[in-house]
Design a protein around this motif. Structure first.
Motif, PDB file in Angstrom:
ATOM      1  N   ALA A 167       0.818  -1.212   0.000  1.00  0.00           N
ATOM      2  CA  ALA A 167       0.000   0.000   0.000  1.00  0.00           C
ATOM      3  C   ALA A 167       0.858   1.270   0.000  1.00  0.00           C
ATOM      4  N   PHE A 168       2.183   1.112  -0.074  1.00  0.00           N
ATOM      5  CA  PHE A 168       3.112   2.243  -0.028  1.00  0.00           C
ATOM      6  C   PHE A 168       2.957   3.026   1.276  1.00  0.00           C
ATOM      7  N   VAL A 169       2.764   2.276   2.353  1.00  0.00           N
ATOM      8  CA  VAL A 169       2.667   2.862   3.693  1.00  0.00           C
ATOM      9  C   VAL A 169       3.966   2.546   4.436  1.00  0.00           C
ATOM     10  N   ARG A 170       4.686   3.585   4.767  1.00  0.00           N
ATOM     11  CA  ARG A 170       5.916   3.413   5.531  1.00  0.00           C
ATOM     12  C   ARG A 170       5.589   3.440   7.027  1.00  0.00           C
ATOM     13  N   VAL A 171       6.415   2.741   7.804  1.00  0.00           N
ATOM     14  CA  VAL A 171       6.210   2.679   9.250  1.00  0.00           C
ATOM     15  C   VAL A 171       7.459   3.205   9.944  1.00  0.00           C
ATOM     16  N   ARG A 172       7.260   4.175  10.799  1.00  0.00           N
ATOM     17  CA  ARG A 172       8.365   4.757  11.578  1.00  0.00           C
ATOM     18  C   ARG A 172       8.187   4.359  13.035  1.00  0.00           C
ATOM     19  N   ILE A 173       9.237   3.780  13.612  1.00  0.00           N
ATOM     20  CA  ILE A 173       9.185   3.274  14.981  1.00  0.00           C
ATOM     21  C   ILE A 173      10.065   4.133  15.878  1.00  0.00           C
ATOM     22  N   VAL A 174       9.517   4.530  17.017  1.00  0.00           N
ATOM     23  CA  VAL A 174      10.267   5.300  18.011  1.00  0.00           C
ATOM     24  C   VAL A 174      10.111   4.619  19.371  1.00  0.00           C
ATOM     25  N   GLY A 175      11.218   4.330  20.044  1.00  0.00           N
ATOM     26  CA  GLY A 175      11.160   3.869  21.424  1.00  0.00           C
ATOM     27  C   GLY A 175      10.994   2.379  21.634  1.00  0.00           C
ATOM     28  N   ARG A 176      11.217   1.555  20.611  1.00  0.00           N
ATOM     29  CA  ARG A 176      11.023   0.121  20.812  1.00  0.00           C
ATOM     30  C   ARG A 176      12.081  -0.475  21.738  1.00  0.00           C
ATOM     31  N   ASP A 177      13.167   0.246  21.960  1.00  0.00           N
ATOM     32  CA  ASP A 177      14.213  -0.227  22.865  1.00  0.00           C
ATOM     33  C   ASP A 177      13.873   0.032  24.337  1.00  0.00           C
TER      34      ASP A 177
END
Length: 245
Positions: free
Chosen positions: A61-71
């Motif tokens: 779907a051309f949806v990018r995912v940005r992850i913050v704080g998984r650590d």
């Protein structure tokens, strides 16, 4: 967002390519989950097909995912993940990128969907029956029994998707489990999912969905007497990084 001039072409792509391929991938994932889940008592293997499924549906779907704080949290421990609910598309970045094995608490009606309902049941997800308080409480009791040995639960605290992109009131259900089991609560702020797929729309808009994982909240002192204050505190944490409040 995709350039407006190209969006009509994307709509053609969505209905002619994304929808049929996504349907095939979904059915194959459901069948795979149904067949391999019985061989894993911890639901470990039944969880992996959904990760691939979710990431593929974001990519297609051309949806990018940005992850913050998984650590900030240990993926091998049990948590109660509490998130705001912007869109149906919330489930894909969570499934694909949360890292921890988890179960959903989902509406009983989903159990009736061909392939999907049986796959969710095989993977250990919990269906909540809201037709009565007794049945709803029974579903929560099942959830509490499952949250052991690194298995977590993800709950949308608002109970339903936002209708206008703004954060709604939080329900107490997820937090009652936290008060009973004293499992850490991890607030998740979801941004961008409402723009990707607004409530009431069937047209996806390529873009970026951001998952912000906050510091786990200790629940050792949490009781049903101070639950409302904890709920409001968690809501404030999620709201502070929410672009549309």
């Amino acid at each position: 967002m995709i350039a407006r001039i190209f969006y009509p072409l994307y709509v053609v792509y969505e209905f002619c390519v994304f929808v049929p391929i996504g349907l095939i991938i979904t059915i194959l994932t459901a069948i795979t989950t149904i067949f391999i889940s019985p061989f894993s008592k911890s639901a470990k293997w039944g969880y992996y097909p959904a990760i691939v499924w979710a990431r593929l549906l974001c990519w297609l779907a051309f949806v990018r995912v940005r992850i913050v704080g998984r650590d900030l949290y240990d993926e091998q421990k049990s948590y109660i993940f509490v998130a705001n609910h912007q869109s149906i598309y919330d489930i894909f970045p969570i499934y694909g990128y949360i890292g921890s094995r988890f179960v959903w608490i989902m509406k009983k009606e989903i159990e009736k969907i061909p392939f999907i309902g049986r796959a969710c049941s095989a993977a250990g997800h919990i269906f909540i029956d809201r037709s009565s308080a007794i049945k709803s409480k029974r579903s929560m009791d099942i959830a509490e029994r499952k949250l052991r040995n690194g298995l977590s639960v993800v709950i949308f605290a608002e109970g339903r998707r936002t209708r206008d992109g703004h954060l709604g009131a939080f329900k107490r259900g997820a937090f009652s489990i936290a008060a009973d089991l004293h499992l850490p609560v991890v607030p998740i702020t979801i941004n961008g999912a409402y723009d990707v797929l607004p409530t009431g729309s069937c047209l996806i808009h390529p873009g970026t969905i951001e998952l912000i994982f906050h510091q786990p909240l200790d629940t050792q002192a949490l009781t049903h007497d101070n639950l409302n204050e904890f709920v409001e505190h968690t809501r404030n944490i999620i709201a502070q990084d929410l672009k549309n409040r």
